[in-house]
Design a protein around this motif. Structure first.
Motif, mmCIF file in Angstrom:
data_model
loop_
_atom_site.group_PDB
_atom_site.id
_atom_site.type_symbol
_atom_site.label_atom_id
_atom_site.label_comp_id
_atom_site.label_asym_id
_atom_site.label_seq_id
_atom_site.Cartn_x
_atom_site.Cartn_y
_atom_site.Cartn_z
ATOM 1 N N ASP A 245 0.827 -1.216 0.000
ATOM 2 C CA ASP A 245 0.000 0.000 0.000
ATOM 3 C C ASP A 245 0.860 1.264 0.000
ATOM 4 O O ASP A 245 0.595 2.216 -0.745
ATOM 5 N N THR A 246 1.932 1.275 0.808
ATOM 6 C CA THR A 246 2.808 2.456 0.861
ATOM 7 C C THR A 246 3.519 2.678 -0.465
ATOM 8 O O THR A 246 3.557 3.805 -0.982
ATOM 9 N N LEU A 249 0.994 3.760 -3.171
ATOM 10 C CA LEU A 249 0.561 5.145 -2.950
ATOM 11 C C LEU A 249 1.624 6.112 -3.461
ATOM 12 O O LEU A 249 1.310 7.145 -4.064
ATOM 13 N N TYR A 261 -0.775 8.763 5.039
ATOM 14 C CA TYR A 261 -1.223 7.377 5.221
ATOM 15 C C TYR A 261 -0.408 6.678 6.305
ATOM 16 O O TYR A 261 -0.939 5.877 7.082
ATOM 17 N N SER A 265 -1.544 4.105 9.368
ATOM 18 C CA SER A 265 -1.170 2.693 9.307
ATOM 19 C C SER A 265 -0.496 2.164 10.574
ATOM 20 O O SER A 265 -0.930 1.140 11.121
ATOM 21 N N ASN A 383 -4.569 -7.796 -2.204
ATOM 22 C CA ASN A 383 -4.016 -6.486 -1.826
ATOM 23 C C ASN A 383 -3.513 -5.717 -3.048
ATOM 24 O O ASN A 383 -3.846 -4.542 -3.249
ATOM 25 N N ASN A 387 -5.264 -2.443 -4.686
ATOM 26 C CA ASN A 387 -4.455 -1.212 -4.689
ATOM 27 C C ASN A 387 -4.434 -0.583 -6.081
ATOM 28 O O ASN A 387 -4.582 0.632 -6.233
ATOM 29 N N ILE A 391 -6.518 2.843 -5.515
ATOM 30 C CA ILE A 391 -5.677 3.998 -5.159
ATOM 31 C C ILE A 391 -5.824 5.148 -6.156
ATOM 32 O O ILE A 391 -5.952 6.311 -5.734
ATOM 33 N N ALA A 399 -6.202 2.508 -0.504
ATOM 34 C CA ALA A 399 -5.119 1.686 0.043
ATOM 35 C C ALA A 399 -5.555 0.991 1.326
ATOM 36 O O ALA A 399 -5.227 -0.179 1.562
ATOM 37 N N ALA A 402 -7.815 -1.920 0.508
ATOM 38 C CA ALA A 402 -7.031 -3.032 -0.037
ATOM 39 C C ALA A 402 -6.348 -3.813 1.081
ATOM 40 O O ALA A 402 -6.367 -5.056 1.098
ATOM 41 N N THR A 403 -5.731 -3.106 2.021
ATOM 42 C CA THR A 403 -5.036 -3.773 3.126
ATOM 43 C C THR A 403 -6.022 -4.526 4.018
ATOM 44 O O THR A 403 -5.790 -5.683 4.391
#
Length: 509
Positions: A245-246, A249, A261, A265, A383, A387, A391, A399, A402-403
């Motif tokens: 996700d990071t 993004l 974000y 998180s 995931n 994403n 995103i 994100a 998705a996570t």
């Protein structure tokens, strides 16, 4: 007292100790990172984090999944074939030592290529230094896992949670005070790992936890590797779920969105802290029950422990879900509160992960490591796909969805296979009732649309919620006999008389 109650009380004591050690480790780790961030540039701090991320991935490969398999295997062999425990330990240590040295060399030789991937030249030199910590870190983790197999927590708490973070903090503070260059940070990291391994090795030898020997049993080694490889691959997939996700993004949006974000998180990732603490002794104790073919007792331990973890986690989840703006503002300041919707979504995902219990560890205990791997593979694919789809349209919220979806998929898969193979599930009637009550009461409070920007204003609402919730749980008679037995054991250990509370519990049990 039943065998399940005895096992639960051992796990509860270990959970409290491991939880305290985790909090101590997090505190000293935060201080170390704060000093590095304060005395060096943001770019250098980024290099430090990248280097540790790469090292963490290498550590998963170097240990071959032994950190997750050894607690189960040692406990299992102690019950079924105790004569092989020494050879198992020796074989595991030799394999990890040799494999970690090989990966240290690979990491040093490939440091330049890794630096090119991240387009960060300073990372190459950092990796060439920090790579020397790999064998020490791998052996520390292996020794702690061996101690877990004997049902011990002191090695984890004293050395991984206290000695290492304090040693690193002292070395970092000394370097900042003496104005050493940035490269010193990586030498300090290696030295802290060396100090920790030496202290841990001496203590294991002093208490005679096991006999150090240099025997390599190839048959045991092959069996251990075959059992552990799916766990190693599961660990790699966990990194994918943690960082996808990071990274995505950053690819689709901007560094500013990534920063926002990453305020939400890490807060949401605090939710499984009690679950992870409970897992420490659950693995060896549950493995012994499984080796004795006591599936009824194992199921009871699983159900009661899941209820306890849920009840401990609920207050933390309630704050994050009901007051996400106040929660983020408390930790990171008002400029990060736009990440509040993402925190609420992530909190739901991690709470789902918590309320189904230790399904992943239970699959390891019954020998179904491949089921864990398949579940995490589906979760990682979920995931990444979500994403990519969400995103670009929804940014941080996409994100977070998705996570959360990935954790939900993984846990449904694990729980399904655990039930299919053993008929074990967390949903006793005395667990379902608190679940329903919590959903209803949280929904009613959420429907009031309370806007609280300060965490201190949220506390009275939270206390009211917990008071109403506790009353309804008692009235619904959701108290099990194991709950009362644990309470009585704690009362005896503390040496105090809690007569009023005992009478209340007995009335509603």
């Amino acid at each position: 007292m039943s065998e399940a109650s005895q096992a639960l009380q051992k796990i509860a004591r270990g959970t409290g100790i491991v939880f305290a050690g985790t909090v101590i480790s997090m505190f000293f780790g935060f201080l170390s990172r704060a000093i590095i961030a304060r005395y060096f540039s943001t770019g250098e701090y980024g290099v430090f984090n990248l280097a540790l991320t790469v090292l963490s991935i290498a550590l998963v490969v170097a240990t071959l999944g032994f950190q997750n398999s050894l607690p189960r295997e040692i406990a299992f062999y102690r019950e079924r074939e105790p004569s092989k425990v020494r050879d198992l330990i020796s074989t595991a240590l030799i394999i990890v030592a040799l494999n970690s040295i090989i990966w240290t060399i690979i990491l040093i030789l490939g440091a330049g290529n890794v630096a090119q991937v991240f387009d960060e030249g300073r990372l190459a030199y950092a990796l060439k230094i920090v790579a020397f910590a790999l064998p020490f870190s791998a052996l520390i983790g292996t020794l702690v896992s061996i101690s877990r197999g004997f049902g011990r927590v002191r090695e984890q708490v004293y050395f991984q949670n206290i000695v290492y973070p304090i040693a690193f903090l002292v070395l970092i503070a000394l370097g900042a005070f003496l104005n050493f260059p940035f490269t010193y940070v990586f030498f300090a990291y290696v030295l802290a790992q060396v100090i920790t391994l030496l202290a841990l090795t001496f203590d294991v030898w002093r208490v005679k936890l096991f006999e150090f020997r240099t025997s390599l049993d190839l048959k045991l080694g092959k069996e251990l590797i075959r059992f552990s490889i799916p766990l190693m691959l599961t660990g790699i997939l966990s990194f994918v779920m943690t960082w996808a996700d990071t990274l995505m993004l950053g690819y689709y949006k901007s560094s500013e969105v990534v920063g926002l974000y990453n305020a939400a998180s890490p807060i949401a990732k605090l939710l499984p802290i009690f679950l992870n603490s409970a897992a420490f002794l659950y693995a060896p104790i549950a493995s012994q029950l499984y080796a004795q073919e006591k599936l009824g007792e194992l199921k009871r331990v699983y159900q009661i422990l899941t209820k306890w973890v849920f009840l401990l986690t609920l207050p933390i989840f309630s704050v994050m879900f009901l007051f996400p703006e106040a929660t983020i503002g408390f930790f990171f300041g008002a400029k990060y509160t736009s990440a509040a919707p993402a925190l609420r979504i992530l909190a739901l995902g991690f709470m789902f992960h918590t309320f189904l219990g230790l399904n992943g560890w239970s699959l390891i205990i019954i020998g179904s490591t491949k089921a864990n791997l398949v579940g995490d593979l589906f979760a990682a694919m979920t995931n990444i796909i979500l994403n990519v789809l969400l995103i670009p349209l929804y940014g941080m919220q996409g994100a977070a969805v998705a996570t959360s979806a990935a954790y939900i998929v993984a846990n449904i898969f694990r729980s399904f296979w655990l039930y299919k193979k053993t008929k074990i599930h967390p949903f006793s009637w005395n667990y379902v009732k608190p679940l329903i009550i919590s959903f209803v009461v949280l929904g009613l409070i959420q429907s009031l649309h309370l806007r609280v920007s300060n965490i201190w204003y949220a506390i009275p609402v939270l206390m009211t919620f917990l008071g109403i919730y506790s009353f309804l749980v008692l009235v619904s008679k959701s108290v099990d006999k194991e709950d009362i037995e644990l309470f009585l054991a704690a009362e005896k250990r503390l040496g105090i008389d809690l007569g009023i509370i005992k009478r209340i519990l007995k009335r509603f049990a």
